[in-house]
Every structure is written in structure tokens, then in C-alpha cells.
Design a protein around this motif. Structure first.
Motif, PDB file in Angstrom:
ATOM      1  N   ASP A  15       0.873  -1.177   0.000  1.00 37.59           N
ATOM      2  CA  ASP A  15       0.000   0.000   0.000  1.00 37.59           C
ATOM      3  C   ASP A  15       0.913   1.230   0.000  1.00 37.59           C
ATOM      4  O   ASP A  15       1.623   1.475   0.969  1.00 37.59           O
ATOM      5  CB  ASP A  15      -0.881  -0.051   1.259  1.00 37.59           C
ATOM      6  CG  ASP A  15      -1.749   1.189   1.398  1.00 37.59           C
ATOM      7  OD1 ASP A  15      -1.705   2.050   0.500  1.00 37.59           O
ATOM      8  OD2 ASP A  15      -2.458   1.290   2.414  1.00 37.59           O
ATOM      9  N   TYR A  16       0.874   1.980  -1.089  1.00 32.79           N
ATOM     10  CA  TYR A  16       1.775   3.121  -1.226  1.00 32.79           C
ATOM     11  C   TYR A  16       1.191   4.384  -0.584  1.00 32.79           C
ATOM     12  O   TYR A  16       1.821   5.422  -0.587  1.00 32.79           O
ATOM     13  CB  TYR A  16       2.075   3.370  -2.712  1.00 32.79           C
ATOM     14  CG  TYR A  16       2.844   2.236  -3.360  1.00 32.79           C
ATOM     15  CD1 TYR A  16       4.219   2.350  -3.594  1.00 32.79           C
ATOM     16  CD2 TYR A  16       2.228   1.053  -3.721  1.00 32.79           C
ATOM     17  CE1 TYR A  16       4.940   1.313  -4.177  1.00 32.79           C
ATOM     18  CE2 TYR A  16       2.930   0.006  -4.293  1.00 32.79           C
ATOM     19  CZ  TYR A  16       4.277   0.135  -4.523  1.00 32.79           C
ATOM     20  OH  TYR A  16       4.988  -0.886  -5.088  1.00 32.79           O
ATOM     21  N   ASN A  17      -0.043   4.283  -0.074  1.00 33.57           N
ATOM     22  CA  ASN A  17      -0.718   5.471   0.464  1.00 33.57           C
ATOM     23  C   ASN A  17      -1.334   5.218   1.833  1.00 33.57           C
ATOM     24  O   ASN A  17      -2.419   5.713   2.115  1.00 33.57           O
ATOM     25  CB  ASN A  17      -1.847   5.918  -0.479  1.00 33.57           C
ATOM     26  CG  ASN A  17      -1.297   6.403  -1.788  1.00 33.57           C
ATOM     27  OD1 ASN A  17      -0.470   7.298  -1.816  1.00 33.57           O
ATOM     28  ND2 ASN A  17      -1.748   5.785  -2.877  1.00 33.57           N
ATOM     29  N   HIS A  33       2.677  -0.743   7.887  1.00 37.26           N
ATOM     30  CA  HIS A  33       3.052  -1.433   6.640  1.00 37.26           C
ATOM     31  C   HIS A  33       3.715  -2.782   6.941  1.00 37.26           C
ATOM     32  O   HIS A  33       4.905  -2.964   6.667  1.00 37.26           O
ATOM     33  CB  HIS A  33       4.003  -0.548   5.814  1.00 37.26           C
ATOM     34  CG  HIS A  33       5.052   0.136   6.660  1.00 37.26           C
ATOM     35  ND1 HIS A  33       6.062  -0.547   7.276  1.00 37.26           N
ATOM     36  CD2 HIS A  33       5.209   1.431   6.991  1.00 37.26           C
ATOM     37  CE1 HIS A  33       6.808   0.312   7.955  1.00 37.26           C
ATOM     38  NE2 HIS A  33       6.315   1.518   7.808  1.00 37.26           N
ATOM     39  N   PRO A  66       5.256   5.853  -0.333  1.00 38.45           N
ATOM     40  CA  PRO A  66       5.851   5.286  -1.545  1.00 38.45           C
ATOM     41  C   PRO A  66       7.059   4.391  -1.237  1.00 38.45           C
ATOM     42  O   PRO A  66       7.248   3.351  -1.855  1.00 38.45           O
ATOM     43  CB  PRO A  66       6.281   6.530  -2.338  1.00 38.45           C
ATOM     44  CG  PRO A  66       5.426   7.632  -1.819  1.00 38.45           C
ATOM     45  CD  PRO A  66       5.155   7.314  -0.379  1.00 38.45           C
ATOM     46  N   ARG A  67       7.846   4.797  -0.276  1.00 39.37           N
ATOM     47  CA  ARG A  67       9.043   4.018   0.084  1.00 39.37           C
ATOM     48  C   ARG A  67       8.644   2.661   0.705  1.00 39.37           C
ATOM     49  O   ARG A  67       9.098   1.616   0.275  1.00 39.37           O
ATOM     50  CB  ARG A  67       9.868   4.847   1.083  1.00 39.37           C
ATOM     51  CG  ARG A  67      10.951   4.100   1.841  1.00 39.37           C
ATOM     52  CD  ARG A  67      12.213   4.061   1.089  1.00 39.37           C
ATOM     53  NE  ARG A  67      13.324   3.514   1.887  1.00 39.37           N
ATOM     54  CZ  ARG A  67      14.379   2.951   1.344  1.00 39.37           C
ATOM     55  NH1 ARG A  67      14.505   2.846   0.034  1.00 39.37           N
ATOM     56  NH2 ARG A  67      15.344   2.483   2.099  1.00 39.37           N
ATOM     57  N   GLY A  96       5.773   1.142   0.615  1.00 39.14           N
ATOM     58  CA  GLY A  96       4.993   0.333  -0.338  1.00 39.14           C
ATOM     59  C   GLY A  96       5.915  -0.421  -1.285  1.00 39.14           C
ATOM     60  O   GLY A  96       5.695  -1.603  -1.581  1.00 39.14           O
ATOM     61  N   LYS A  97       6.953   0.258  -1.732  1.00 38.14           N
ATOM     62  CA  LYS A  97       7.902  -0.393  -2.652  1.00 38.14           C
ATOM     63  C   LYS A  97       8.642  -1.545  -1.951  1.00 38.14           C
ATOM     64  O   LYS A  97       8.875  -2.596  -2.542  1.00 38.14           O
ATOM     65  CB  LYS A  97       8.908   0.662  -3.164  1.00 38.14           C
ATOM     66  CG  LYS A  97       9.806   0.170  -4.256  1.00 38.14           C
ATOM     67  CD  LYS A  97      10.630   1.301  -4.853  1.00 38.14           C
ATOM     68  CE  LYS A  97      11.606   0.733  -5.881  1.00 38.14           C
ATOM     69  NZ  LYS A  97      12.471   1.739  -6.482  1.00 38.14           N
ATOM     70  N   GLN A 137       6.272  -4.448  -1.545  1.00 34.23           N
ATOM     71  CA  GLN A 137       6.137  -5.143  -2.829  1.00 34.23           C
ATOM     72  C   GLN A 137       7.371  -6.014  -3.107  1.00 34.23           C
ATOM     73  O   GLN A 137       7.255  -7.167  -3.530  1.00 34.23           O
ATOM     74  CB  GLN A 137       5.954  -4.120  -3.959  1.00 34.23           C
ATOM     75  CG  GLN A 137       5.722  -4.741  -5.330  1.00 34.23           C
ATOM     76  CD  GLN A 137       4.426  -5.545  -5.392  1.00 34.23           C
ATOM     77  OE1 GLN A 137       3.358  -5.006  -5.138  1.00 34.23           O
ATOM     78  NE2 GLN A 137       4.525  -6.839  -5.702  1.00 34.23           N
TER      79      GLN A 137
END
Ligand SMILES: Cc1cc2nc3c(=O)[nH]c(=O)nc-3n(C[C@H](O)[C@H](O)[C@H](O)COP(=O)(O)OP(=O)(O)OC[C@H]3O[C@@H](n4cnc5c(N)ncnc54)[C@H](O)[C@@H]3O)c2cc1C
Length: 399
Positions: free
Chosen positions: A283-285, A300, A343-344, A346-347, A350
Motif C-alpha cells: 500500500d503506497y498510500n 506497513h 511510496p518508500r 509500499g515499494k 512489494q
């Protein structure tokens, strides 16, 4: 710039994330109340890898000496084909990590890292720690946050940080977006005296063995006196908690097709402890609400296959303190922190998910992966460049 002494901050959870956040905030002059549900600080007997993007923050917090005394600096990462027992690659960490990122790569027990953070937090005059303080309700309506511990102890704060881990109660209470889910992967772990391990496995390296729907990781900790071993399998076993007892025969059965050397190490684990790996989709947000934000696994949770969950919590902590110190409006500061970190993290979530399927490939796909790893092993510099985005992050100089 916020006047730090005018804000009251409650951190829920005294794990690696909550303690790191309390320390980073206290260093900026904020006063912190930390609520921990347990009666003392204690951590499970397991190891953890801390890459330079996390170790540089710990060193900045004054913990470098403790790390050097208790941790190990592994020389590199060995990757093996678990079924054939063959080495696929050797990736150097020394001197690569310090030369390129200015901070070491460590392996350490969770308890050694946790006690370094806990001792520093307990010694800090700006941090007030309440044990046996189990947060059961959180109410936020735009104004101050109302927090209830142990059903009937009410407290108020200008800001609340939920750092209460993967099964976060504060997240459930504030976001109501459901619980983290079981990922289908189970970790079996043991921390053994290094002399009980097969001799060839006592080296100062991180060792990763890959096999169909299984993998095995081991590395030394406790200044090289102990070996941390984690075996990962796929199953539908699902139980909350870190300390369920595993059956060694069942574990041996799950690795039956493997080479004799890693199977010998599995036997040396004795009776392993089991834990069901839970997570959320990348989840990037992710975000908090009003004057509440989240940090670490509460925000996260991720699979451990990039060895970054705690490191992300440490990065979060530094950025959160920086943003609160930088903004006049605390709500703006919290949203800015979430926008920087989403964004960090979430990456990284992933990347850990991707590694999960990559590590456990079967048949021809597994064979192709092994060939690719052999090729990567012949050019380890190129291999490490793939992770430059991860290890090069320096939150001390840029969020
Ligand atoms: C097998 C495995 C290997 C791993 N390896 C690595 C690795 O090599 N490197 C790495 O960086 N990460 C690794 N991780 C991930 C890392 O362990 C976690 O990301 C990290 O511990 C998260 O820290 P946290 O502080 O967010 O949560 P936690 O460590 O879970 O701490 C949460 C704290 O909150 C307290 N709490 C909970 N609920 C409440 C409540 N309602 N009220 C008050 N207190 C509460 C708990 O008692 C606890 O102290 C690994 C994880 C696993 C499972």
C-alpha cells in the motif's frame, strides 16, 4: 517550526518501532509518553538483519558502540540451491556496504537491539514509559486524541502514534480497515549455540538456501556466539503470536527432498518455535486520521524476505520526528510524514512479496532462477546495484 515542549505525544507500543520513534522525537525536544502492554521490555529470541539504511539511524541515535559489541558484521551473503546443496552466488557485504553507503550491515538478536533502544529510552528525561498499559480505545474528532488503556484509564494527547505491531489495535480502532492477513507462510525459528551447528555453517555470513515452497536462512548473532536459524514453509497453519512450539519431525518432513547439509542444520534447531507470517497487500498510500498516525508494522507489515520490517520502522521514526519538528501544524506534519513514507514502504512491501514467490519457485521456474543467480554471482557488483534504491536511502539527510 513547532515548539516541541508545547505538544504532548503518546506512542503506543514499545517494540523496535515505538522505542526508535520515542528516541528520535525526544532528541528533537518533544516529550513522549510511551504505552506498552507488557509488564517489562522483553523480546523473542530471534535474529534480525539491519542494513545500512537502518544502521545509520541507530548510529546517529548513539547506539553504534552497543551494535559493535553485540552484533556481527557478516562478510557477505551466500546463496545455495537447497535441494542440490550447491552454492549459487556469494554477494559481498564487506567492504561494499560501508564503502558505498557509509554504514555497516549488521546481524543481531532482536533482544540485543531492543534492549539498546529500551535502555536509551529509559535513560532519556523526555520519555515517560508506562508498562502494563494496554490501549483498548482511541477517539479522535479533529481535536486532541482520547486514549483509553486497560479499559478505564483515560489519557489525552495532541498526537498519537500507533506503533503496536502487525496486529495493531490502534489501527483497528482508528482506521477500521480490517486485520492483517495470514500470508500462507510459516516461519520456524531457533537460536542455538554456534558450536551446535555443523562446522561449515559457523561462518560470519548470511546464508540463504532456496528450495521448492521452502527456504532456510541462517546467520551468526550475539558477537558470533549464537546462530539464528529461520526455516520458511507454506501451509494453512494460522495462529496469532510469536512463540508457538513447532514439531521437529513435521519440519524435517517439509524439507525431506533437501540436501543432507541443510537438513543437518534443521536437526540442530531442536524444538523450533513457529510463527505465522501476517501482512497486508503493498500500500503506497497508508495514512492515519486527524492527529493519529501509524508507524512500523502497524502501518506497513511486510514479509521478512527483504529483511526490512524493523529497518523501515527505524526509517519511519527519524522522518516522523523531522516532520513534526519542521511544521507548525502537527496535523500537516503527520500527513507530510505519511506522504514521504508511503511510496518508500509500499515499494519495500512489494519487493518482499516478489521475493516470496521468487524464493519458493518449483520445477523449471526454480531451475531458471538458479541459473540466473549463478550468473548474478559471477558479477556481484551488478547484483548489488539492483538494491541500491533500498540501501542508499539516507533519511538523515533527506526524508
Ligand atoms: C521471521 C522474521 C524475520 C524478520 N527479519 C527481519 C530482518 O532481518 N530485518 C528487519 O528489519 N526486520 C525483520 N523482521 C520484521 C521485524 O521483526 C518487524 O518489522 C518489527 O519487529 C516491527 O516492529 P514494530 O515496533 O513495528 O512492531 P512490534 O515489534 O510488533 O512491536 C509492537 C509493540 O506494541 C506492543 N503492543 C501491541 N498492542 C498494544 C496495545 N494495544 N497497547 C500497548 N502496547 C501494545 C507490543 O507488546 C510490542 O511491544 C522479521 C520478521 C519476522 C517475522
Amino acid at each position: 517550526m513547532q515548539n516541541p515542549s508545547s505538544l504532548s505525544i503518546i506512542v503506543v507500543g514499545g517494540g523496535i518501532g515505538g522505542l526508535a520513534a520515542a528516541l528520535c522525537l525526544a532528541r528533537k525536544g518533544f516529550s513522549i509518553t510511551l504505552l506498552e502492554k507488557r509488564d517489562v521490555f522483553k523480546e523473542v529470541g530471534a535474529g534480525i538483519q539491519i542494513s545500512p539504511n537502518g544502521s545509520r539511524v541507530l548510529i546517529e541515535l548513539g547506539l553504534g558502540k552497543h551494535l559493535d559489541q553485540h552484533a556481527v558484521r557478516p562478510a557477505g551473503i551466500n546463496v545455495f540451491d537447497g535441494v542440490k546443496g550447491r552454492q549459487l552466488a556469494r554477494i559481498p557485504l564487506i567492504p561494499y556496504m560501508e564503502d558505498n553507503y557509509g554504514a555497516p550491515y549488521y546481524t543481531i538478536t532482536r533482544s540485543d537491539l531492543h534492549s539498546a533502544l529500551a535502555n536509551a529510552a529509559m535513560a532519556h528525561e523526555n520519555i515517560d514509559i508506562h508498562f502494563e498499559s494496554y490501549v483498548t480505545a482511541v477517539a479522535t474528532d479533529g481535536g486532541r486524541v482520547a486514549i483509553t488503556a486497560n479499559e478505564n484509564e483515560d489519557m489525552f494527547a495532541d498526537i498519537m502514534i500507533g506503533a503496536d505491531g502487525v496486529w495493531s489495535a490502534t489501527r483497528k480502532l482508528v482506521l477500521e480497515d480490517g486485520a492483517a492477513e495470514y500470508t500462507g507462510h510459516t516461519a520456524w525459528r531457533a537460536l542455538i549455540d554456534i558450536n551446535k551447528a555443523p562446522e561449515s555453517m559457523r561462518c560470519a555470513m548470511v546464508n540463504l538456501w532456496l528450495g521448492p515452497k521452502t527456504h532456510l536462512v541462517h546467520y551468526p548473532v550475539s558477537s558470533g556466539t549464537k546462530l539464528n536459524i529461520v526455516a520458511i514453509t507454506e501451509s494453512d497453519w494460522e495462529k496469532e503470536g510469536w512463540n508457538h512450539r513447532g514439531n521437529p519431525k513435521e519440519l524435517a518432513g517439509l524439507f525431506a527432498g533437501w540436501d543432507a547439509a541443510p537438513r543437518e542444520l534443521l536437526r540442530a534447531m531442536g524444538r523450533p518455535l513457529k510463527w505465522a507470517l501476517c501482512g497486508r497487500q503493498p500500500d503506497y498510500n497508508w495514512h492515519g486520521i486527524d492527529r493519529v498516525t501509524l508507524l512500523g508494522d502497524a502501518a506497513h507489515p511486510m514479509l521478512p524476505y527483504l529483511a526490512q520490517g524493523a529497518v523501515m520502522a527505524i526509517e519511519d521514526s527519524y522522518v516522523l520526528a523531522q516532520e513534526l519538528a519542521r511544521h507548525d501544524d502537527p496535523v500537516q506534519a503527520l500527513r507530510s510524514y505519511e506522504n514521504i513514507r508511503g511510496p518508500r514502504t509500499g515499494k519495500v512491501q512489494q519487493g518482499a512479496f516478489d521475493n516470496a514467490s521468487h524464493y519458493h519457485l518449483t520445477g523449471m521456474a526454480g531451475h531458471a532462477r538458479n541459473l540466473a543467480l549463478r550468473a548474478a554471482g559471477a558479477a556481484p557488483g551488478l547484483f548489488l546495484k539492483r538494491y541500491h534504491w533500498l540501501y542508499s536511502k539516507n533519511v538523515l539527510t533527506a526524508g
